[in-house]
Structures are given as C-alpha cells and as structure tokens.
Design a protein around this motif. Structure first.
Motif, PDB file in Angstrom:
ATOM      1  N   MET A 214      35.404  59.301  42.241  1.00 51.14           N
ATOM      2  CA  MET A 214      35.039  58.210  41.337  1.00 51.14           C
ATOM      3  C   MET A 214      36.315  57.541  40.843  1.00 51.14           C
ATOM      4  O   MET A 214      37.241  58.217  40.381  1.00 51.14           O
ATOM      5  CB  MET A 214      34.239  58.735  40.144  1.00 51.14           C
ATOM      6  N   SER A 215      36.366  56.230  40.959  1.00 46.74           N
ATOM      7  CA  SER A 215      37.596  55.524  40.601  1.00 46.74           C
ATOM      8  C   SER A 215      37.284  54.137  40.053  1.00 46.74           C
ATOM      9  O   SER A 215      36.276  53.518  40.423  1.00 46.74           O
ATOM     10  CB  SER A 215      38.507  55.401  41.834  1.00 46.74           C
ATOM     11  N   ALA A 216      38.137  53.676  39.161  1.00 47.87           N
ATOM     12  CA  ALA A 216      37.990  52.318  38.629  1.00 47.87           C
ATOM     13  C   ALA A 216      38.625  51.300  39.568  1.00 47.87           C
ATOM     14  O   ALA A 216      38.274  50.122  39.534  1.00 47.87           O
ATOM     15  CB  ALA A 216      38.623  52.220  37.241  1.00 47.87           C
ATOM     16  N   THR A 217      39.568  51.738  40.403  1.00 46.98           N
ATOM     17  CA  THR A 217      40.228  50.856  41.355  1.00 46.98           C
ATOM     18  C   THR A 217      40.380  51.569  42.684  1.00 46.98           C
ATOM     19  O   THR A 217      40.416  52.798  42.749  1.00 46.98           O
ATOM     20  CB  THR A 217      41.625  50.433  40.858  1.00 46.98           C
ATOM     21  N   MET A 218      40.442  50.802  43.774  1.00 44.08           N
ATOM     22  CA  MET A 218      40.668  51.348  45.107  1.00 44.08           C
ATOM     23  C   MET A 218      42.131  51.113  45.478  1.00 44.08           C
ATOM     24  O   MET A 218      42.539  49.970  45.702  1.00 44.08           O
ATOM     25  CB  MET A 218      39.751  50.673  46.127  1.00 44.08           C
ATOM     26  N   THR A 219      42.908  52.164  45.506  1.00 46.32           N
ATOM     27  CA  THR A 219      44.329  52.054  45.810  1.00 46.32           C
ATOM     28  C   THR A 219      44.683  52.968  46.978  1.00 46.32           C
ATOM     29  O   THR A 219      43.842  53.708  47.491  1.00 46.32           O
ATOM     30  CB  THR A 219      45.169  52.454  44.586  1.00 46.32           C
ATOM     31  N   LYS A 220      45.947  52.920  47.371  1.00 45.69           N
ATOM     32  CA  LYS A 220      46.399  53.794  48.455  1.00 45.69           C
ATOM     33  C   LYS A 220      46.344  55.258  48.039  1.00 45.69           C
ATOM     34  O   LYS A 220      46.172  56.145  48.879  1.00 45.69           O
ATOM     35  CB  LYS A 220      47.821  53.407  48.860  1.00 45.69           C
ATOM     36  N   ASP A 221      46.496  55.520  46.748  1.00 47.08           N
ATOM     37  CA  ASP A 221      46.345  56.898  46.268  1.00 47.08           C
ATOM     38  C   ASP A 221      44.933  57.397  46.536  1.00 47.08           C
ATOM     39  O   ASP A 221      44.727  58.555  46.937  1.00 47.08           O
ATOM     40  CB  ASP A 221      46.644  56.968  44.767  1.00 47.08           C
ATOM     41  N   VAL A 222      43.944  56.556  46.298  1.00 51.95           N
ATOM     42  CA  VAL A 222      42.553  56.940  46.543  1.00 51.95           C
ATOM     43  C   VAL A 222      42.320  57.155  48.026  1.00 51.95           C
ATOM     44  O   VAL A 222      41.618  58.094  48.427  1.00 51.95           O
ATOM     45  CB  VAL A 222      41.592  55.862  45.983  1.00 51.95           C
ATOM     46  N   GLU A 223      42.907  56.299  48.857  1.00 50.67           N
ATOM     47  CA  GLU A 223      42.773  56.470  50.307  1.00 50.67           C
ATOM     48  C   GLU A 223      43.372  57.799  50.758  1.00 50.67           C
ATOM     49  O   GLU A 223      42.783  58.531  51.564  1.00 50.67           O
ATOM     50  CB  GLU A 223      43.455  55.295  51.021  1.00 50.67           C
ATOM     51  N   ALA A 224      44.559  58.130  50.223  1.00 54.06           N
ATOM     52  CA  ALA A 224      45.202  59.398  50.584  1.00 54.06           C
ATOM     53  C   ALA A 224      44.358  60.576  50.127  1.00 54.06           C
ATOM     54  O   ALA A 224      44.218  61.579  50.841  1.00 54.06           O
ATOM     55  CB  ALA A 224      46.598  59.462  49.969  1.00 54.06           C
ATOM     56  N   LEU A 236      30.620  53.216  47.976  1.00 58.18           N
ATOM     57  CA  LEU A 236      29.816  52.341  47.131  1.00 58.18           C
ATOM     58  C   LEU A 236      30.753  51.548  46.239  1.00 58.18           C
ATOM     59  O   LEU A 236      31.480  52.105  45.418  1.00 58.18           O
ATOM     60  CB  LEU A 236      28.847  53.179  46.286  1.00 58.18           C
ATOM     61  N   ARG A 237      30.723  50.227  46.422  1.00 57.54           N
ATOM     62  CA  ARG A 237      31.573  49.391  45.618  1.00 57.54           C
ATOM     63  C   ARG A 237      30.729  48.295  44.980  1.00 57.54           C
ATOM     64  O   ARG A 237      30.136  47.470  45.663  1.00 57.54           O
ATOM     65  CB  ARG A 237      32.668  48.759  46.443  1.00 57.54           C
ATOM     66  N   LEU A 238      30.659  48.299  43.657  1.00 62.60           N
ATOM     67  CA  LEU A 238      29.922  47.257  42.964  1.00 62.60           C
ATOM     68  C   LEU A 238      30.756  45.990  42.955  1.00 62.60           C
ATOM     69  O   LEU A 238      31.922  46.004  42.550  1.00 62.60           O
ATOM     70  CB  LEU A 238      29.624  47.683  41.524  1.00 62.60           C
ATOM     71  N   ASN A 239      30.157  44.917  43.400  1.00 63.80           N
ATOM     72  CA  ASN A 239      30.856  43.636  43.422  1.00 63.80           C
ATOM     73  C   ASN A 239      30.786  43.008  42.032  1.00 63.80           C
ATOM     74  O   ASN A 239      30.102  42.025  41.788  1.00 63.80           O
ATOM     75  CB  ASN A 239      30.219  42.718  44.458  1.00 63.80           C
ATOM     76  N   GLU A 240      31.480  43.629  41.092  1.00 63.80           N
ATOM     77  CA  GLU A 240      31.463  43.187  39.701  1.00 63.80           C
ATOM     78  C   GLU A 240      32.891  42.983  39.222  1.00 63.80           C
ATOM     79  O   GLU A 240      33.844  43.441  39.830  1.00 63.80           O
ATOM     80  CB  GLU A 240      30.792  44.252  38.822  1.00 63.80           C
ATOM     81  N   SER A 241      33.016  42.299  38.130  1.00 66.62           N
ATOM     82  CA  SER A 241      34.335  42.089  37.544  1.00 66.62           C
ATOM     83  C   SER A 241      34.896  43.409  37.038  1.00 66.62           C
ATOM     84  O   SER A 241      34.150  44.309  36.655  1.00 66.62           O
ATOM     85  CB  SER A 241      34.240  41.078  36.401  1.00 66.62           C
ATOM     86  N   HIS A 242      36.219  43.503  37.033  1.00 68.36           N
ATOM     87  CA  HIS A 242      36.852  44.701  36.494  1.00 68.36           C
ATOM     88  C   HIS A 242      36.578  44.854  35.009  1.00 68.36           C
ATOM     89  O   HIS A 242      36.631  45.965  34.479  1.00 68.36           O
ATOM     90  CB  HIS A 242      38.373  44.645  36.728  1.00 68.36           C
ATOM     91  N   LEU A 243      36.311  43.749  34.334  1.00 62.75           N
ATOM     92  CA  LEU A 243      36.055  43.746  32.897  1.00 62.75           C
ATOM     93  C   LEU A 243      34.746  43.020  32.629  1.00 62.75           C
ATOM     94  O   LEU A 243      34.247  42.284  33.493  1.00 62.75           O
ATOM     95  CB  LEU A 243      37.205  43.056  32.161  1.00 62.75           C
ATOM     96  N   HIS A 407      51.819  46.484  34.581  1.00 59.29           N
ATOM     97  CA  HIS A 407      51.104  46.109  35.798  1.00 59.29           C
ATOM     98  C   HIS A 407      49.648  45.789  35.477  1.00 59.29           C
ATOM     99  O   HIS A 407      49.155  46.068  34.390  1.00 59.29           O
ATOM    100  CB  HIS A 407      51.217  47.172  36.896  1.00 59.29           C
ATOM    101  N   SER A 408      48.965  45.195  36.412  1.00 62.70           N
ATOM    102  CA  SER A 408      47.628  44.660  36.170  1.00 62.70           C
ATOM    103  C   SER A 408      46.601  45.743  35.887  1.00 62.70           C
ATOM    104  O   SER A 408      45.706  45.557  35.050  1.00 62.70           O
ATOM    105  CB  SER A 408      47.178  43.816  37.361  1.00 62.70           C
ATOM    106  N   ASN A 409      46.701  46.874  36.564  1.00 64.30           N
ATOM    107  CA  ASN A 409      45.735  47.944  36.317  1.00 64.30           C
ATOM    108  C   ASN A 409      45.847  48.469  34.895  1.00 64.30           C
ATOM    109  O   ASN A 409      44.842  48.817  34.260  1.00 64.30           O
ATOM    110  CB  ASN A 409      45.935  49.096  37.308  1.00 64.30           C
ATOM    111  N   ALA A 410      47.062  48.552  34.370  1.00 63.07           N
ATOM    112  CA  ALA A 410      47.250  48.991  32.987  1.00 63.07           C
ATOM    113  C   ALA A 410      46.568  48.026  32.029  1.00 63.07           C
ATOM    114  O   ALA A 410      45.945  48.443  31.047  1.00 63.07           O
ATOM    115  CB  ALA A 410      48.741  49.095  32.662  1.00 63.07           C
ATOM    116  N   TYR A 411      46.651  46.735  32.319  1.00 65.45           N
ATOM    117  CA  TYR A 411      45.974  45.744  31.478  1.00 65.45           C
ATOM    118  C   TYR A 411      44.466  45.967  31.495  1.00 65.45           C
ATOM    119  O   TYR A 411      43.809  45.974  30.443  1.00 65.45           O
ATOM    120  CB  TYR A 411      46.296  44.329  31.965  1.00 65.45           C
ATOM    121  N   ILE A 412      43.908  46.150  32.669  1.00 68.31           N
ATOM    122  CA  ILE A 412      42.455  46.315  32.806  1.00 68.31           C
ATOM    123  C   ILE A 412      41.973  47.544  32.051  1.00 68.31           C
ATOM    124  O   ILE A 412      40.955  47.506  31.359  1.00 68.31           O
ATOM    125  CB  ILE A 412      42.081  46.396  34.296  1.00 68.31           C
ATOM    126  N   HIS A 413      42.720  48.641  32.161  1.00 66.90           N
ATOM    127  CA  HIS A 413      42.285  49.866  31.495  1.00 66.90           C
ATOM    128  C   HIS A 413      42.449  49.780  29.984  1.00 66.90           C
ATOM    129  O   HIS A 413      41.646  50.340  29.233  1.00 66.90           O
ATOM    130  CB  HIS A 413      43.053  51.066  32.060  1.00 66.90           C
TER     131      HIS A 413
END
Length: 613
Positions: A214-224, A236-243, A407-413
């Motif tokens: 379960m993740s809020a973002t799909m990154t290379k860390d998640v792929e690894a 499963l990826r919801l096509n919704e806004s991050h916020l 970075h942008s992910n920090a802003y979103i969280h």
C-alpha cells in the motif's frame, strides 16, 4: 472523483480499473465479509466502502496479491485489514482449531503508524477479539519487555521491519504460519533504511504468502520492493488527485523574502487570518525551536513535535492537540528533508511497473546500488519518526509550510494532514528561495494530473493576496524578537525540553527516588532557565493596527473566492466595524462643548469676581 477505466495486461501484472463513484454505492454487506466484521464496521459508522476498499477488498478475498496506490486518508488500512481478519476467522472455523499463531505480519515504517494501524485493527476485531489477537511491537518498549506478551501468541503482528526481525532472531515469535504480509506506506520503507531488514525478514517466511503493498505514491522504491515481495499482483491505482479537490482544500503560496516570513506569519496569527487547529511545518529541529521561541515572545501558545522527543511524549502531544489543549503544533519534517525522492509522475512510474522483466531488473539494480550509499544521519534522532504520515491529527484547519518542502512528495504528505474525512481545509506555503521554484513546478504538475476541477492553464497553488504595507508598523516588534533567537537561546530551549522529558519520565522515577539530589539539581536548573515572556507584546495597541484592519485585499483578489475557507474576512470586518464605532463615539462626543482643562486658558486677569466687589 474519477478513476482509471483502462485495463492493460503485462507479463508482470494486471492493471485493474477501480469502480466509479456512481457504481460505488454498494454497502459493506455486499463484500462477503464475516458478520462480526460487518458489525464492527457499522459501529465505526462506515456505511459505504471507499473507492479503494470497494475494489481492493474483493481482490484480496479472492487471494490476489495487491499493489495499491491511493492518497493518505483513503481507507487503505481497512482494505487489507478486513480481508486478513476475515481469512483468519474462516481458517479457525474451517479447521476447528482456535490455537493462536502469527498468521499475518503488518510492516510499517514508523512508530506513529504502528500505533495508528494497531488502533484501527483492534477496532475492526471488536466482536472477534477472543479469536483474533492483535499485537503491536513498537520500538518504544525494549525487546525483552515485549517477550512476555508475545509468548501468549498473536494472530496479527504489527511493527517496523527492524523490530519484528529482532523478535524473530530472539526466537520470541514463530513466523512459519504466516500467510499474509502487508507493507504499509511502501514508498517510505526503503527511504527509512529498512531494505536489508525486509530482505532478511522475508527469508524467514514460507513461500506462498499473500502480500499487500500500500502506497501513496508509485516510485522506484515501490518497484524494487514489489520485485522482492510480490509475484503477478493486481495493481490498483485510483485515478484521483493526490490531494482533495479544490472545493475542499484551498492551497496558497506567499512569495516573500526569507526575513519577511516571520512577520507575515505573526500578522496572520495575531489578526486571526489563520485560525482553528494549525500545523506549522519546518525542515529541521533547530527551526522548530527557533519558531517556538519566536511565538513565545508574543504569548502565542504552541507545542513542538520532532524526532528528538521520546515516542510517548510525541503521542501525548498529538493527543493534547486533538483534545484542543493546543491549537498550534510546530512539527519538523527532517526525514523528508534527508530522504531522496524520485519526483517522476505516477504515470511514468506505472510505465516502469508495466515494463519488461529486463528493464525492471536493471532499474532495480540501479536502485539497490544507490540505496547502499545512503546512510542514516544523526543517530541521536529517532529514525522511526514520521509526522507527515502515520500521525492521526484530527480536524486540522490549516497547514502552513513555514519552510518550503524539499520535494513534491513531502508537500503532498504535509498538506494531506488537512481536508480529511470530507471536511474543508487550507494550506499556505512560503516561497522564499530561488530553488523553491523548481519544486513548485513539480508540485503543480503532479497535482494537475488528476485534478479535473482545475484547468491545465490554471494554477493549483494560488497567490495569497497580502499587503506588506499594512503591517509595516509591526516590523519593529518582529525584528526585536528575531534578534533574541540566537544559537545559545535555541540550544537552551532544546535542553529545557529534554530536561522536562527527563523529569517527567516514568522510567526514571525509581532512579530519582534513590537519588533525590539529582532530581533537585535538574529542578533547580529548570527554574534558572525559565523563559522570560514580555506580556506587553501579547496585545497590539490601536496605533499599530492596520489603517483599515484589512490585511487581505478583497478587491485585489486574483480569482473569484480567493478567500480560503475559515471566514478570515469576517474577522477583519468585525474589527473594522468596531474601529468605526469607536470613531463615531468620539466624534459625537466632540460635538458638545466641554470645559477646558488647560489652566492657562481658564486664567482670569481680573482675579476673583467676589474679591472685586
């Protein structure tokens, strides 16, 4: 809220669509869950499953591995918890064996998230707690102290990879019966340095377990991580806004000099332009105490949250904030500042997930090589601290990025801490450095991908109309306060906080009972270092008030409805009406001739009239 409607096949995984909002009207009772779970859900007041729950729970009940991306607060915890609990109940009913053994491992990156997940899973097992035992092994307690609790056996074990692995190595827990493994907030796990622990832990498990990423973002860390944990997952990826959408979350930026942001922040707080429950984010612990000392000068009550504080203290601070004891928390986001980030879009990350095995393996090796070079900094800090995720703040009205995120992910969280559970919220960010522009552009791009309420030409982060000339009378106050924020003062503030924690520590009570002299010395030093607050700065005299008490220029608003939710304009109008009434009162009083109090004007050359006679 829209969702991805395309289904694509790849050698590695199936990209499955999420249900649309209109179709997502079926209640939890249609999800084939145990009646005891449905009763617990009903008690929690959940009538309808969220988008990710409506699609993810049936897939999990069917035995599929699940890789899901959904924003914070979308219901990811229940998406994996309900199927896992349901499977345990079904196994015990089918086998007729109620003996407890660890059947599910829930891996989380932070202590705060460990406590939050434990709380929610306990709520879901309310009516089957005798059959399904849940244990959290947070690192707030020593391994030996948790051994007794683990000897009683648990069905679901929650903790960080490091702590669970420590119990496996100490033979405090048997994981041979584990059939479900969850990695919550998967995009944080490697950033927090758990890669080797995850690999070692998974080597102890029997092959064939069902996994949830379960993740809020799909990154290379998640792929690894997916390469390590899963085979052929349902993605499963919801096509919704991050916020949340713009109608619920107003996002603003203030462009100013770095030296001006404290003046603006002070003005917004003192004039109640931002009110209610407020989270102030900075990028370092030093800045936490710097801002705390600054607000103390003006008797603005706030508490601090950072990785230097013990976990129990952090939990207590959050509880006090949620109860309304404090309205302002100054939180450090130093883990986000230190962590590397892959700022690529989710679309690009999903392309990586859909790629060939050769490409994935090459990227994985590159990621692993980069991770080996990354080391944790400052061992005195709590490496399992995380405030932007895993902390359950209630009813946050405002998120203020006093220090702009790196970075942008920090802003979103960070901003994701407000506008939760269908409520409205506001966010303001100070843009003070040239390098912030690049991050700002990435934030805009990321937020526009799925935000259908905002056109591609329209900015998601709108300028906050603010007049610096209106508050120039307050500048000398702020400058005077800033001059006191020396390194020595900040160091004393940190020491004072640590000293307070030592004096209040339950673990040290026995020590202080045997060594009262040490206790008295600490108390004595605490008295000597007491902060001096000038109570005269708490209130602003009328001559320093803005001329029309209108900090926000309503007529110069850059877009319709530019006023963020919260009614700050009404407060300015109230102050203005009081100011006008005050002027009318004295104007009316001035119409009457009052006897002059000046003795020179009342002096008579003739002296006393009675004396002349």
């Amino acid at each position: 809220m829209s969702v991805d409607s395309k289904v694509k096949e790849s050698p590695q995984s199936n990209i499955l669509p999420a249900a649309t909002k209109d179709a997502d009207q079926a209640k939890f009772s249609s999800l084939a869950l145990d009646d005891r779970l449905l009763s617990a859900v009903e008690k929690l007041g959940w009538q309808y499953p969220t988008l990710i729950q409506s699609k993810g729970i049936p897939l999990a009940l069917a035995g599929r591995d699940l890789l899901a991306r959904a924003r914070t607060g979308s219901g990811k915890t229940a998406t994996y918890a309900l199927p896992i609990i349901n499977r345990i109940l079904l196994e015990k009913q089918t086998d007729g064996n109620s003996k407890r053994s660890v059947r599910a491992l829930l891996l989380v990156p932070t202590k705060e998230l460990c406590e939050q997940v434990h709380k929610q899973v306990r709520e879901l097992t309310l009516y089957c707690s005798k059959l399904v035992a849940v244990t959290a092994v947070s690192s707030t307690v020593e391994v030996e102290e948790q051994k007794a609790a683990l000897l009683q056996a648990s069905d679901i074990l929650i903790g960080t990879p490091t702590r669970i692995l420590a119990h496996i190595n100490a033979k405090n827990v048997d994981v041979k019966s584990v059939h479900s493994v969850v990695v919550d907030e998967a995009d944080l796990l490697f950033s927090f340095g758990y890669e080797n622990d995850v690999r070692t832990l998974l080597a102890h498990l029997t092959v064939g377990y069902q996994s949830y990423l379960m993740s809020a973002t799909m990154t290379k860390d998640v792929e690894a991580l997916r390469e390590i944990v899963q085979t052929n997952p349902a993605i499963l990826r919801l096509n919704e806004s991050h916020l949340p959408e713009d109608s619920r979350l107003a996002q603003h930026i203030i462009r100013c000099e770095d030296k001006e942001k404290y003046l603006i922040l002070y003005s917004m707080l003192i004039f109640k332009l931002i009110n209610g429950k407020i989270l102030l984010f900075v990028n370092s612990i030093t800045e936490v105490y710097r801002l705390k000392l600054f607000l103390d000068h003006f008797s603005i009550k706030a508490c601090v949250l950072n990785s230097e504080l013990p976990h129990n203290s952090r939990q207590h601070i959050v509880q006090e904030f949620n109860k309304g004891v404090y309205d302002i928390i100054i939180a450090s986001d130093e883990n986000s500042a230190l962590a590397d980030e892959d700022d690529s879009d989710d679309e690009e990350d999903l392309t990586t997930l859909r790629g060939t095995q050769a490409v994935a393996s090459e990227e994985k090796s590159n990621v692993m090589e980069g991770k080996k070079k990354r080391k944790r900094k400052n061992n005195q800090k709590d490496g399992e601290y995380g405030v932007t995720r895993g902390v359950d703040f209630n009813d946050v009205n405002w998120v203020v990025n006093v220090d702009f995120p790196v970075h942008s992910n920090a802003y979103i969280h960070r901003v994701g801490r407000t506008a939760r559970a269908g409520k409205a919220g506001n966010a303001i960010s100070f843009v003070t450095q040239p390098e912030h522009r690049e991050v700002l552009a990435k934030i805009e791009k990321k937020l526009k991908i799925h935000n259908h309420e905002t056109s591609q030409k329209e900015s998601v982060l709108r300028p906050y109309a603010f007049s610096m000339t209106k508050i120039k009378g307050l500048k000398y106050r702020v400058d005077a306060a800033i001059t006191t924020l020396t390194r020595g003062a900040i160091k004393q503030a940190r020491l004072r906080e640590i000293r307070t924690e030592i004096l209040n520590s339950q673990k040290l009570k026995d020590y202080f009972a045997e060594n009262p002299r040490d206790y008295q010395v600490l108390r004595h030093n605490d008295v000597l270092d007491t902060k001096k607050v000038n109570l005269g700065l708490k209130h602003i005299p009328s001559y320093l008030m803005p001329s029309k008490v209108a900090i926000l220029q309503e007529k110069e608003a850059l877009y319709a409805g530019s006023a963020p939710a919260g009614g700050e304009f009404s407060h300015a109008r109230n102050l203005k009406s009081k100011h006008s009434a005050h002027k009318r009162k004295y104007k009316k009083a001035g119409d009457k001739k009052r006897p002059s109090s000046d003795p020179l004007k009342s002096f008579s050359v003739g002296g006393n009239k009675k004396a002349k006679k």
